[in-house]
Design a protein around this motif. Structure first.
Motif, short mmCIF file in Angstrom:
data_model
loop_
_atom_site.label_atom_id
_atom_site.label_comp_id
_atom_site.label_asym_id
_atom_site.label_seq_id
_atom_site.Cartn_x
_atom_site.Cartn_y
_atom_site.Cartn_z
N LEU A 283 163.92 -13.50 39.38
CA LEU A 283 163.79 -12.37 38.49
C LEU A 283 164.03 -12.92 36.96
O LEU A 283 163.21 -12.83 36.28
CB LEU A 283 164.68 -11.02 38.52
CG LEU A 283 164.78 -10.03 37.53
CD1 LEU A 283 163.47 -9.41 37.48
CD2 LEU A 283 165.94 -9.18 37.95
N SER B 248 152.33 -11.86 20.86
CA SER B 248 152.45 -10.91 19.66
C SER B 248 152.38 -11.67 18.50
O SER B 248 151.90 -11.41 17.52
CB SER B 248 153.75 -10.18 19.60
OG SER B 248 154.92 -10.63 19.52
N LYS C 288 154.95 -7.57 37.93
CA LYS C 288 155.08 -8.97 37.42
C LYS C 288 156.77 -8.95 36.95
O LYS C 288 157.30 -10.04 36.63
CB LYS C 288 154.24 -9.67 36.59
CG LYS C 288 152.83 -9.52 37.34
CD LYS C 288 152.22 -10.89 37.16
CE LYS C 288 150.67 -11.09 37.74
NZ LYS C 288 150.17 -9.81 38.40
N LEU C 289 156.98 -7.61 36.42
CA LEU C 289 158.23 -7.66 35.62
C LEU C 289 159.15 -6.55 36.10
O LEU C 289 158.56 -5.34 36.00
CB LEU C 289 158.03 -7.80 34.28
CG LEU C 289 159.37 -8.08 32.92
CD1 LEU C 289 159.69 -9.68 33.56
CD2 LEU C 289 158.84 -8.00 31.67
N SER C 290 160.30 -6.80 36.56
CA SER C 290 161.09 -5.54 36.73
C SER C 290 162.77 -6.01 36.25
O SER C 290 162.74 -6.91 36.03
CB SER C 290 161.21 -5.01 38.16
OG SER C 290 161.68 -6.29 38.99
N SER C 291 163.61 -4.95 36.20
CA SER C 291 164.82 -5.34 36.24
C SER C 291 165.83 -4.41 37.05
O SER C 291 165.45 -3.42 37.33
CB SER C 291 165.08 -4.99 34.62
OG SER C 291 166.50 -5.20 34.58
N ASN C 292 167.13 -5.17 37.19
CA ASN C 292 168.07 -4.42 38.27
C ASN C 292 169.18 -4.18 37.23
O ASN C 292 170.25 -4.12 37.51
CB ASN C 292 168.28 -5.07 39.63
CG ASN C 292 168.70 -6.38 39.25
OD1 ASN C 292 169.08 -7.08 38.07
ND2 ASN C 292 169.00 -7.32 40.30
N SER D 241 148.64 -12.81 17.96
CA SER D 241 147.71 -11.86 17.64
C SER D 241 147.93 -11.71 16.08
O SER D 241 147.02 -11.49 15.05
CB SER D 241 147.92 -10.45 18.32
OG SER D 241 149.27 -10.22 18.06
N ARG E 12 161.03 -15.45 36.22
CA ARG E 12 159.72 -14.15 35.63
C ARG E 12 160.18 -13.87 34.15
O ARG E 12 159.22 -13.73 33.42
CB ARG E 12 159.84 -13.48 36.67
CG ARG E 12 158.56 -13.80 37.75
CD ARG E 12 157.78 -12.54 37.97
NE ARG E 12 156.94 -13.05 39.29
CZ ARG E 12 156.43 -12.06 40.14
NH1 ARG E 12 156.98 -10.78 40.29
NH2 ARG E 12 155.85 -12.51 41.17
N TYR F 85 151.67 -6.14 26.38
CA TYR F 85 151.98 -7.03 27.32
C TYR F 85 153.12 -6.68 28.38
O TYR F 85 152.77 -6.90 29.40
CB TYR F 85 152.15 -8.35 26.50
CG TYR F 85 152.34 -9.50 27.24
CD1 TYR F 85 153.85 -9.96 27.83
CD2 TYR F 85 151.27 -10.58 27.56
CE1 TYR F 85 154.00 -10.97 28.92
CE2 TYR F 85 151.52 -11.62 28.47
CZ TYR F 85 152.80 -11.86 28.91
OH TYR F 85 153.20 -12.92 30.05
N LEU F 86 154.32 -6.19 27.57
CA LEU F 86 155.33 -5.95 28.66
C LEU F 86 155.04 -4.70 29.29
O LEU F 86 155.34 -4.66 30.70
CB LEU F 86 156.69 -5.56 27.63
CG LEU F 86 157.16 -6.70 26.78
CD1 LEU F 86 158.11 -6.31 25.84
CD2 LEU F 86 157.47 -7.84 27.91
N SER G 138 150.70 -5.40 20.47
CA SER G 138 150.44 -6.29 21.47
C SER G 138 151.68 -6.83 22.47
O SER G 138 151.52 -6.82 23.41
CB SER G 138 149.75 -7.75 20.68
OG SER G 138 150.67 -8.13 19.80
N LEU G 139 152.88 -6.69 21.78
CA LEU G 139 154.18 -6.94 22.63
C LEU G 139 154.31 -5.99 23.56
O LEU G 139 154.77 -6.29 24.67
CB LEU G 139 155.30 -7.14 21.42
CG LEU G 139 156.69 -7.21 22.08
CD1 LEU G 139 156.95 -8.71 22.51
CD2 LEU G 139 157.96 -6.73 21.22
N ALA H 42 151.40 -7.03 15.60
CA ALA H 42 152.29 -7.65 16.60
C ALA H 42 153.04 -6.69 17.61
O ALA H 42 153.41 -7.26 18.81
CB ALA H 42 153.45 -8.49 15.87
N THR I 247 152.77 -6.17 32.48
CA THR I 247 153.46 -6.95 33.26
C THR I 247 154.32 -6.02 34.05
O THR I 247 154.36 -5.91 35.21
CB THR I 247 154.40 -7.85 32.61
OG1 THR I 247 154.97 -7.33 31.50
CG2 THR I 247 153.33 -9.09 31.98
#
Lengths: 67, 227
Positions: free
Chosen positions: A5, A20, B49-53, A23, A8, B40-41, B36-37, B33, B44
């Motif tokens: 985690l 960001s 591809k992205l997670s959180s605990n 772009s 990643r 992207y997040l 696009s941020l 900006a 994912t």
């Protein structure tokens, strides 16, 4: 799998920042800077009287009809 | 005037409009900006591809409070700079009054021999070939080039708005109130605008046409109009 985690998250947070900023920079150097340069180039050797005479000859000015 | 299917601003014909276009590029860059941020997040996260605990994260909370505040400051400073630039005391060379009526504009050049005239749209049936539909008027607002022009805008009946996009001008015409704006154009030419506040049935049919010419030509025009 250890620290997956964290690894990643580090990778993708960096990736998000790069995407960001990338772009924004693409827009800046692809659109904003060429626009500024275009205005500078237009006004560098601009002759308002020459422009006025051309418009007058074309008959587009109400206050200066062509002779 | 705008071209067909135009999305962006018309080319700037005044220094203030050039500044506004630059600021718009800056604001759009910031928006790009951020979008696009987020995109992207979001991608994912949705593709796993992205997670959180995490349940308690003081540092990141601080980061994503301070960073947006800095972004807002980056937007506010250039905006205020242009706002104050528009309000600078600039010693106008000419003052004219634009009065909105239903459904035409009238102009008063009281600096010069009480010149007043009405400006009606030319109907499409009377429009000469090659002229612009719904934009041409019978009497244009002629101003001298490279001179600071002050426009006092008011209305006779209901709300109107005197707008010329290429000069970066839009000022509401309020009955019983005088609003002031100013512009300077370094280029001779013809600049079109339209009433920008809903004012009744013919709101779309009371355009504004500003024509800038060299000073000798402007003086000749004002003399011929006064007589």
């Amino acid at each position: 799998m250890r620290g997956l985690l964290a690894r990643r998250m580090k990778f993708h947070l960096l990736g998000a920042f790069v995407v960001s900023m990338g772009s924004a920079l693409l827009y800046k150097f692809g659109v904003a800077e060429p626009r500024k340069r275009a205005y500078e180039d237009f006004y560098r050797n601009y002759d308002p009287m020459k422009d006025f005479e051309a418009m007058k000859a074309a008959g587009v000015l109400e206050s200066a009809p062509p002779k | 005037m705008a071209n067909h299917s135009q999305l962006n601003f018309q080319d700037a014909s005044s220094p203030i409009m050039e500044e506004l276009m630059g600021f718009h590029d800056h604001a759009l860059m910031v928006a790009l900006a951020i979008c696009s941020l987020v995109l992207y997040l979001l991608t994912t996260t949705l593709t796993g591809k992205l997670s959180s605990n995490t349940v308690d994260a003081q540092v990141i909370e601080l980061v994503w409070t301070i960073l947006p505040a800095m972004v807002l400051v980056m937007l506010a400073l250039p905006s205020l700079r242009i706002l104050y630039m528009m309000d600078e005391i600039n010693e106008p060379d000419l003052t004219l009054k634009a009065i909105g009526h239903q459904w035409y504009w009238s102009y008063e050049y009281t600096d010069l021999k009480d010149l007043t005239f009405d400006s009606y749209m030319i109907p499409t049936t009377d429009l000469p070939m090659g002229h612009f539909r719904l934009l041409e008027v019978d009497h244009r607002v002629v101003v001298p080039v490279n001179s600071t022009i002050r426009v006092i805008v008011t209305a006779d009946d209901v709300l109107h708005s005197w707008a010329v996009p290429t000069l970066g001008v839009k000022t509401d015409a309020v009955p019983g109130r005088l609003n002031q704006t100013s512009f300077l154009t370094p280029r001779p030419g013809v600049f079109y605008g339209q009433c920008s506040e809903i004012c009744g049935a013919n709101h779309s049919f009371m355009p504004i046409v500003v024509e800038s010419t060299p000073l000798p030509n402007f003086e000749g025009w004002s003399t011929s109009m006064s007589s």
